[in-house]
Design a protein around this motif. Structure first.
Motif, PDB file in Angstrom:
ATOM      1  N   ARG A 164       0.866  -1.187   0.000  1.00  0.00           N
ATOM      2  CA  ARG A 164       0.000   0.000   0.000  1.00  0.00           C
ATOM      3  C   ARG A 164       0.897   1.230   0.000  1.00  0.00           C
ATOM      4  NH1 ARG A 164      -3.279  -3.169  -1.381  1.00  0.00           N
ATOM      5  NH2 ARG A 164      -5.112  -3.901  -0.256  1.00  0.00           N
ATOM      6  N   SER A 165       0.385   2.314  -0.570  1.00  0.00           N
ATOM      7  CA  SER A 165       1.151   3.572  -0.590  1.00  0.00           C
ATOM      8  C   SER A 165       0.773   4.426   0.610  1.00  0.00           C
ATOM      9  CB  SER A 165       0.839   4.362  -1.861  1.00  0.00           C
ATOM     10  OG  SER A 165       1.258   3.661  -2.992  1.00  0.00           O
ATOM     11  N   PHE A 166       1.787   5.019   1.235  1.00  0.00           N
ATOM     12  CA  PHE A 166       1.541   5.852   2.404  1.00  0.00           C
ATOM     13  C   PHE A 166       2.176   7.226   2.232  1.00  0.00           C
ATOM     14  CE2 PHE A 166       0.967   1.614   3.932  1.00  0.00           C
ATOM     15  CZ  PHE A 166      -0.042   1.719   4.896  1.00  0.00           C
ATOM     16  N   LYS A 190       6.411   9.899   0.163  1.00  0.00           N
ATOM     17  CA  LYS A 190       5.547   8.841  -0.380  1.00  0.00           C
ATOM     18  C   LYS A 190       6.290   7.519  -0.285  1.00  0.00           C
ATOM     19  CE  LYS A 190       2.777   8.993  -3.907  1.00  0.00           C
ATOM     20  NZ  LYS A 190       2.403   9.156  -5.342  1.00  0.00           N
ATOM     21  N   ARG A 198       9.051   5.091 -15.004  1.00  0.00           N
ATOM     22  CA  ARG A 198       7.971   5.952 -15.490  1.00  0.00           C
ATOM     23  C   ARG A 198       6.978   6.292 -14.384  1.00  0.00           C
ATOM     24  NH1 ARG A 198       7.954   5.584 -21.337  1.00  0.00           N
ATOM     25  NH2 ARG A 198      10.074   6.177 -21.730  1.00  0.00           N
ATOM     26  N   PRO A 246       3.115   3.093  -9.707  1.00  0.00           N
ATOM     27  CA  PRO A 246       2.873   2.907  -8.277  1.00  0.00           C
ATOM     28  C   PRO A 246       3.297   1.508  -7.831  1.00  0.00           C
ATOM     29  CG  PRO A 246       0.812   2.739  -9.496  1.00  0.00           C
ATOM     30  CD  PRO A 246       1.876   3.021 -10.511  1.00  0.00           C
ATOM     31  N   ASP A 253       1.174  -1.148  -6.040  1.00  0.00           N
ATOM     32  CA  ASP A 253       0.225  -1.911  -6.842  1.00  0.00           C
ATOM     33  C   ASP A 253       0.901  -3.059  -7.587  1.00  0.00           C
ATOM     34  OD1 ASP A 253      -1.839  -0.332  -6.053  1.00  0.00           O
ATOM     35  OD2 ASP A 253      -1.992   0.855  -7.887  1.00  0.00           O
ATOM     36  N   GLY A 254       2.185  -3.238  -7.356  1.00  0.00           N
ATOM     37  CA  GLY A 254       2.931  -4.270  -8.076  1.00  0.00           C
ATOM     38  C   GLY A 254       2.683  -5.654  -7.522  1.00  0.00           C
ATOM     39  N   LEU A 255       3.218  -6.643  -8.248  1.00  0.00           N
ATOM     40  CA  LEU A 255       3.116  -8.029  -7.783  1.00  0.00           C
ATOM     41  C   LEU A 255       4.312  -8.340  -6.905  1.00  0.00           C
ATOM     42  CD1 LEU A 255       2.007  -9.711 -11.083  1.00  0.00           C
ATOM     43  CD2 LEU A 255       0.886 -10.104  -8.888  1.00  0.00           C
ATOM     44  N   VAL A 272       7.338  -6.301  -8.583  1.00  0.00           N
ATOM     45  CA  VAL A 272       7.384  -5.997 -10.012  1.00  0.00           C
ATOM     46  C   VAL A 272       6.437  -4.836 -10.281  1.00  0.00           C
ATOM     47  CG1 VAL A 272       7.028  -6.911 -12.327  1.00  0.00           C
ATOM     48  CG2 VAL A 272       7.813  -8.431 -10.509  1.00  0.00           C
ATOM     49  N   PRO A 330       3.798  -2.415 -11.772  1.00  0.00           N
ATOM     50  CA  PRO A 330       2.631  -2.785 -12.590  1.00  0.00           C
ATOM     51  C   PRO A 330       2.643  -2.160 -13.987  1.00  0.00           C
ATOM     52  CG  PRO A 330       1.996  -1.163 -10.947  1.00  0.00           C
ATOM     53  CD  PRO A 330       3.413  -1.558 -10.632  1.00  0.00           C
ATOM     54  N   LEU A 331       3.425  -1.108 -14.192  1.00  0.00           N
ATOM     55  CA  LEU A 331       3.355  -0.452 -15.510  1.00  0.00           C
ATOM     56  C   LEU A 331       4.221  -1.150 -16.554  1.00  0.00           C
ATOM     57  CD1 LEU A 331       3.108   3.382 -14.924  1.00  0.00           C
ATOM     58  CD2 LEU A 331       1.335   1.660 -15.027  1.00  0.00           C
ATOM     59  N   GLU A 365       6.777  -3.687 -15.689  1.00  0.00           N
ATOM     60  CA  GLU A 365       7.369  -4.931 -15.191  1.00  0.00           C
ATOM     61  C   GLU A 365       8.833  -4.826 -14.801  1.00  0.00           C
ATOM     62  OE1 GLU A 365       6.371  -7.991 -17.986  1.00  0.00           O
ATOM     63  OE2 GLU A 365       4.237  -7.756 -17.608  1.00  0.00           O
TER      64      GLU A 365
END
Lengths: 103, 815
Positions: free
Chosen positions: A19-21, A27, A48, A51, A54-56, A63, A65-66, A68
């Motif tokens: 999660r982002s805090f 950040k 780029r 976030p 939100d990655g795996l 990794v 999400p945008l 990889e």
């Protein structure tokens, strides 16, 4: 100056996710692995700006999400590329609160 | 024959490289080699100093030749040994500190350069050393000193906005101080960039928190006994407690002056890299001046080292250096950049081809004269750099279609590119390694990228070509017998093909992704394998699948398609592109209420609300009150339709109603790849049903043709006719059976156009229509179970599946 911030209860982050805090203007992406280790890294991918929360997450890797790009959760080191992330010290308080150290 | 004495002054990249070239030509038999280095260290890659400064690399990692290398090759290395005198009549050199004398037959001067220290008042102490707090940026010692000071500093200033200065600034940011760059010229990196390019780079760098001051002339360094600030010509001042000077380099040519050699900007050499005054003395690298030019990049240096070695060893007595065309690929603060030749046109006939996209930091500019490239700048996207740099270097004619110089039009695959790449094309521009040399190395038995890089030195300069080298090694290894079996695995981490894996999963009743890792790889997770496993488990277990959200891509955790800025898109279900006026109004009202930045019709005949932050998703879904359109997932996506028989005067079949039935039945069905469907009311195919994963086309006589394996995206393929049926229900039956068979047998991410082509339509028809394998009933039943198990994921707007599921940015509790 290095300062510790009590961020949230461990249970606020589901196993295997991030999660982002916003911690005092920083950040930070905080991850909880399935083996219940907690790691904190700069929130956005240097490539780029993806976030990372939100990655795996797999083992100690995340990794983006945008596009990889993979990073080592423990150090922020890029895996297979030269970008790297700022990494923050993390500990769990006796009551399972996530505490992050920020310089 | 008695061996000659070769003495090398300078143990930097140039000196060591020149010696390597001599050894490679068998020079170890001809010469006893002695090297003198001024620094107390071995030889390291100066290009990577900025990585040491930023903490990305350890100083140990940038050494090029370990001490053992000198020993193995019989080279006597003297470190911390500055040579202060060359006695040309007696052919001897003298070490400054010890006075030790060494005779030579041939001498190589490769003393390189040092930071140019501009004449600024107060910058140096009376003894000529830099004032405490000020540093050059040229050696490992400089790096150590800067890092030590940066930890205590609040504000650092770098004088010089060239490549090195910006690299230094990047390094300093990592140490936590406020960083300013002061630059004399009107834009950054004026050697490599023009003014618009410099401006874009400035914006990118400023976003990293570095402050840039252009056209700023420093007149004085303030502070009595250490640096406290700077004063500028315009009367302003800037406080700082750390100053890095990166205002260019100055060749270390004093030794040449003292030895009576001709020195202008550097020691003047002929085309054999020999001093113009002395046949026994060679000079290479940044201390050499050839035809009026002094080079500060590595590529020319490597060329010079080769000419020197060819000539010295007599391998090619006529070896000659003709100067280098300057082309370089580099990474400035994470911005990829390639620059070659001129930055501005010089003559009226010069043609400029230019593309600018400042918001993304992309800039491309080419200068063409008489159909040949004489200059170029690529920033942000340098995918065309390899081709352009080669065209520039060889002066080869350019294609008339100029657009293709800047962009890859169409989609030639990587493999074709490697195939087509000429053998002589240079892969590593730092070390001059060709495709052919890499091929020869693989042929000689090296099978890994690492060992090929070590043998050929490809990728060992700036490192920017490493991935290309790795691809080429894989490509050259490609046809070999020892095929990597992992290409047949369903996921890389588990050594099983898809049918084998399915068998194990069924036998051992593995219903969650974590249980698969636990059972089959000792709990070792692999991030990239997770979504593929989740997809497979959903298909196998339908309603019994144990959903672990961390195993799914973010799109499947929050049920929207992630966009480049981290926001998401919302696309409600709209079968056949049909909705009611009330739904249309509601979508519009919701978009307005939530200030959705973009409303767009999709290619699948639906309405896309684009740019929605994650935390607004649930509210929008609740307000819209329509089911999800699954536009984010590897699943059934949509069914397009034409107007059909209700209104169209050509319509033969009710395509809109069929699209509605298809969508209602198959919505949300997960699959290895996207499933995009269409129905067409007549063979005019207005809904493009022939190029869909599954398409149904009404034909005369009340019949429907079913096509499978079509595509019209990055790949274009007309679908194959599976069968012709009489009713909507039969379309649903065969379409469903086909999709289920595809779900169970396709590789992850394999679209139907590959799947159908791989198996052949005859085989597909045999299984689906003729039931050759006797599995039709099982397929139908499995599909029915999946249909029954599907729930609208947007209902999670009312009941979150995980804590903070839709939180975009959570404020820390204690703040």
């Amino acid at each position: 100056m290095r300062r510790e911030h009590a961020v949230c209860a461990l249970a606020q982050i589901p196993p295997g996710e991030g999660r982002s805090f916003d911690i005092g203007g920083h950040k930070v992406a905080i991850f909880r692995t399935r083996s219940c280790e907690v790691f904190a890294l700069q929130a956005n991918c240097p490539h780029r700006g993806g976030p990372l929360a939100d990655g795996l997450v797999g083992g100690t890797t995340v990794v983006c999400p945008l596009h990889e790009r993979a990073f080592d959760l423990r150090t922020g080191t890029g895996l297979g590329h030269e970008d790297s992330l700022k990494s923050y010290g993390v500990r769990l308080s006796p009551t399972n609160t996530i505490v992050i150290a920020i310089d | 024959m008695k061996r000659q004495q070769l003495v090398v002054i300078g143990n930097g990249m140039a000196g060591a490289r020149a010696v390597e070239e001599v050894l490679a030509r068998g020079g170890g038999e001809q010469f006893d080699i002695t090297m003198f280095g001024e620094e107390p260290y071995g030889n390291y890659n100066r290009i990577l100093l900025s990585n040491v400064l930023s903490g990305l690399q350890d100083p140990q990692d940038i050494y090029l030749n370990p001490l053992a290398w000198y020993k193995e090759n019989g080279i006597r290395l003297h470190t911390d040994a500055r040579i202060d005198k060359v006695s040309r009549p007696g052919k001897r050199v003298r070490v400054a500190k010890t006075g030790e004398i060494t005779p030579y037959d041939k001498l190589l001067i490769a003393t390189g350069s040092r930071s140019f220290i501009p004449p600024i008042a107060g910058l140096t102490l009376p003894d000529g050393s830099l004032k405490p707090g000020a540093y050059g940026f040229r050696t490992i010692d400089d790096c150590h000193n800067i890092i030590g000071q940066a930890r205590r500093s609040r504000r650092a200033v770098v004088i010089g906005g060239g490549l090195l200065g910006l690299e230094a600034a990047r390094g300093l940011v990592n140490h936590g101080c406020e960083v300013h760059v002061v630059h004399l010229a009107a834009h950054l990196m004026e050697q490599q960039l023009d003014s618009p390019g410099g401006a874009i780079l400035k914006t990118v760098i400023e976003k990293m928190g570095i402050q840039i001051h252009l056209q700023k002339s420093t007149t004085a360094v303030l502070g009595d006994d250490r640096v406290t600030g700077l004063a500028f010509k315009d009367g302003t001042t800037l406080d700082c407690d750390l100053l890095v000077i990166s205002a260019g380099i100055k060749p270390n040519a004093e030794l040449g002056v003292r030895s009576g050699l001709t020195v202008e900007r550097a020691i003047v050499v002929d085309d054999h890299m020999r001093s113009v005054d002395d046949m026994s003395i060679y000079v290479v690298g940044e201390c050499a001046q050839h035809r009026g030019r002094v080079y500060g990049l590595v590529a020319p240096l490597w060329e010079q080292a080769k000419v020197f070695a060819d000539h010295l060893t007599g391998r090619k007595p006529d070896a000659a250096y003709h100067g280098s065309k300057l082309a370089t690929k580099l990474k400035v603060m994470g911005v990829e950049l390639a620059s070659m030749g001129l930055t501005e046109p010089k003559e009226e006939r010069d043609e400029i081809i230019q593309f600018t996209e400042p918001r993304r930091g992309t800039y491309k500019k080419l200068i063409v004269r008489d159909g040949r490239l004489i200059g170029g700048i690529l920033m942000g996207d340098i995918s065309k750099a390899a081709y352009l740099m080669q065209a520039f270097d060889r002066d080869s004619p350019l294609p008339d279609e100029r657009l293709s110089l800047l962009f890859d039009l169409g989609t030639p695959s990587q493999k074709v590119t490697l195939d087509e790449m000429p053998a002589a094309s240079q892969i590593c521009n730092c070390n001059g390694v060709s495709k052919a040399a890499i091929g020869a190395c693989v042929a000689a038995g090296q099978r890994t990228a690492k060992s090929v890089m070590e043998k050929t030195r490809a990728g060992m300069g700036c490192g920017s070509c490493k991935s290309l080298v790795a691809e080429l090694v894989a490509w050259f290894c490609g046809g070999a017998v020892d095929e990597d079996p992992s290409i047949h695995y369903y996921v890389p981490g588990i050594p099983l093909t898809k049918p084998e894996l399915i068998k194990v999963i069924r036998e051992r009743q593995l219903k969650s992704v974590s249980s698969v890792f636990e059972a089959l790889c000792d709990g070792r997770e692999d991030a990239a394998s997770k979504p593929a496993l989740a997809s497979l488990l959903i298909i196998l277990w339908s309603g019994d699948y144990e959903d672990e959200r961390d195993a799914r891509f973010i799109n499947d955790r929050v049920h929207g398609n992630i966009q480049k800025d981290g926001t998401f898109s919302v696309i409600p279900e709209m079968p056949g592109g049909v909705c009611t006026p009330a739904q249309l109004i509601r979508i519009g009202e919701v978009a307005a209420k939530h200030k959705v930045p973009l409303v767009k019709l999709t290619g699948g005949q639906r309405i896309d609300l684009v740019g929605v932050p994650k935390d607004q998703l649930p509210a929008i879904w609740r307000d819209i009150g329509m089911p999800a359109g699954y536009a984010w997932a590897k699943s059934y996506r949509t069914c397009k339709s034409c107007i059909g028989s209700d209104y169209c005067r050509f319509g033969l079949g009710d395509s809109m109603a069929l699209a509605g039935k298809i969508e209602k039945r198959f919505r949300g069905i997960d699959s290895p790849g996207k499933l995009k469907l269409a129905t067409a009311g007549c063979p005019r195919n207005c809904s493009e049903a022939l190029v869909k994963d599954v398409g149904a086309v009404a034909v005369e006589g009340g019949k429907w043709e079913i096509y499978v394996g079509g595509a019209a995206g990055s790949h274009v393929r007309k679908g194959d006719l599976l069968c012709t049926v009489d009713t909507h229900d039969e379309v649903l039956l065969y379409a469903g059976r086909f999709m289920q068979w595809y779900r169970e047998n396709a590789k992850y991410k394999e679209r139907t156009y590959t799947f159908v082509q791989r198996l052949g339509i005859e085989r597909v028809r045999a299984v689906i229509v003729e039931d050759s394998d006797g599995i039709a009933a099982a397929l139908d039943q499995a599909m029915q179970e999946s249909v029954d198990a599907t729930k609208d994921p947007w209902l999670e707007a009312h009941a979150l599946k995980t804590p903070n599921q839709f939180a975009a940015l959570i404020r820390a509790a204690g703040e």
